[in-house]
Design a protein around this motif. Sequence first.
Motif, PDB file in Angstrom:
ATOM      1  N   ASP A   3       6.415  -0.600  -7.006  1.00  0.00           N
ATOM      2  CA  ASP A   3       5.300  -1.469  -7.374  1.00  0.00           C
ATOM      3  C   ASP A   3       5.308  -2.764  -6.569  1.00  0.00           C
ATOM      4  OD1 ASP A   3       4.069   0.230  -9.194  1.00  0.00           O
ATOM      5  OD2 ASP A   3       5.323  -0.447 -10.852  1.00  0.00           O
ATOM      6  N   ASP A   4       6.499  -3.320  -6.315  1.00  0.00           N
ATOM      7  CA  ASP A   4       6.580  -4.540  -5.507  1.00  0.00           C
ATOM      8  C   ASP A   4       6.112  -4.264  -4.077  1.00  0.00           C
ATOM      9  OD1 ASP A   4       7.501  -6.029  -7.618  1.00  0.00           O
ATOM     10  OD2 ASP A   4       9.609  -5.966  -7.021  1.00  0.00           O
ATOM     11  N   TYR A   7       2.366  -3.947  -4.024  1.00  0.00           N
ATOM     12  CA  TYR A   7       1.753  -5.282  -4.131  1.00  0.00           C
ATOM     13  C   TYR A   7       1.686  -5.954  -2.761  1.00  0.00           C
ATOM     14  CZ  TYR A   7       1.299 -10.254  -5.122  1.00  0.00           C
ATOM     15  OH  TYR A   7       0.892 -11.569  -5.115  1.00  0.00           O
ATOM     16  N   GLU A  34       7.357 -11.877  -0.452  1.00  0.00           N
ATOM     17  CA  GLU A  34       5.981 -12.370  -0.405  1.00  0.00           C
ATOM     18  C   GLU A  34       5.845 -13.593   0.486  1.00  0.00           C
ATOM     19  OE1 GLU A  34       2.221 -13.128  -3.429  1.00  0.00           O
ATOM     20  OE2 GLU A  34       4.269 -13.058  -4.244  1.00  0.00           O
ATOM     21  N   LYS A  61      -1.695  -6.694  -0.633  1.00  0.00           N
ATOM     22  CA  LYS A  61      -1.971  -8.096  -0.309  1.00  0.00           C
ATOM     23  C   LYS A  61      -2.169  -8.251   1.201  1.00  0.00           C
ATOM     24  CE  LYS A  61      -0.358 -12.840  -0.883  1.00  0.00           C
ATOM     25  NZ  LYS A  61       0.564 -13.763  -1.578  1.00  0.00           N
TER      26      LYS A  61
END
Length: 340
Positions: free
Chosen positions: A29-30, A33, A220, A37
């Motif tokens: 899931d990370d 993401y 991120e 993005k």
Amino acid sequence: MKRIQLGSTGIEIEKNGFGALPIQRISKDDAAYLLRKAFDGGINYFDTARAYSDSEEKVGYAFAGMRDKVIIATKSGATDAAALRKDLETSLRMLQTDYIDVYQFHNPAFCPKPGGADGLYDEALKMKAEGKIRHISITNHRLAVAQEAIDSGLYATLQFPFSYLSGEQEQKLVEGCRAKGMGFIAMKGMAGGLIRDGYAAAAFMETQDIVVPIWGVQREWELDQFLDCVKNGAVLTDERRATIERDRKELCGEFCRGCGYCMPCPQGIEINNCARMSLMLRRAPAADWLTEEWQEKMKKIETCLHCGHCSSKCPYGLDTPTLLRENYDDYWKVLEESRK
């Protein structure tokens, strides 16, 4: 955003790509993401490989239902036709797609060509005729193989290590690709972690009009700086020029790029990190490398057999055992000083 044509493929991509090797270290899931993005921020070229454990699966998961909006490149390290076919079918399944945009031979020790005894290129041509791959490409760490691939005219793109620490030989490859109408995909745009300023790295890449860096992203904040460059551009300011020149002076000469093609070591030494530990200690928070875990890894250098296995496989011709010993000595000096 700055869109360019990828060589002569007709594919239009944002000039900054996403390297999906690091996402194998984070959750599904990370990873999804970060991938989404990146796409929302303008990046549309995503590079993975069959060898990157579950990276392909995560890319497929992230872009399920929107395959036509992204360009996907993957790789196979197969050494014969049957293995190449098996890798492709696995990649298609993991990526949840029925075609690969850019399918790359993954760092072969030679340049695959039609009629070769290995059967690799002929099998790739069959897969292309079937519509399962759109373009045949190659990655490498060896200057001679890369040059042969360019001269052959057989490949849509070349992927090769390239950053502002690269020299004239790597720049010659870029110019060779330009002359042949090939795309140039830059791996290790941050020189395997030796470059610490993503904005300076991106600004340098902006001066290389046909080069598409695939930034390896795991966190991120790493992605955010490159998305900022995608949105606002990365100008080669005087300050960034100074950073580049300072890094070039500090890192000139022989140093390990961390490519890992000397591995595995028969003694279990993690050569690709241990042989450049001195640089990492100077250029990253030293505490990250002075843990008990890393102390044990560095101690393995004591068991080096000087067998020559690593030196013979180094694409940069480094005297790896000597580099290991020098980094070993520096490491314990730094550790001793940290304890005072």
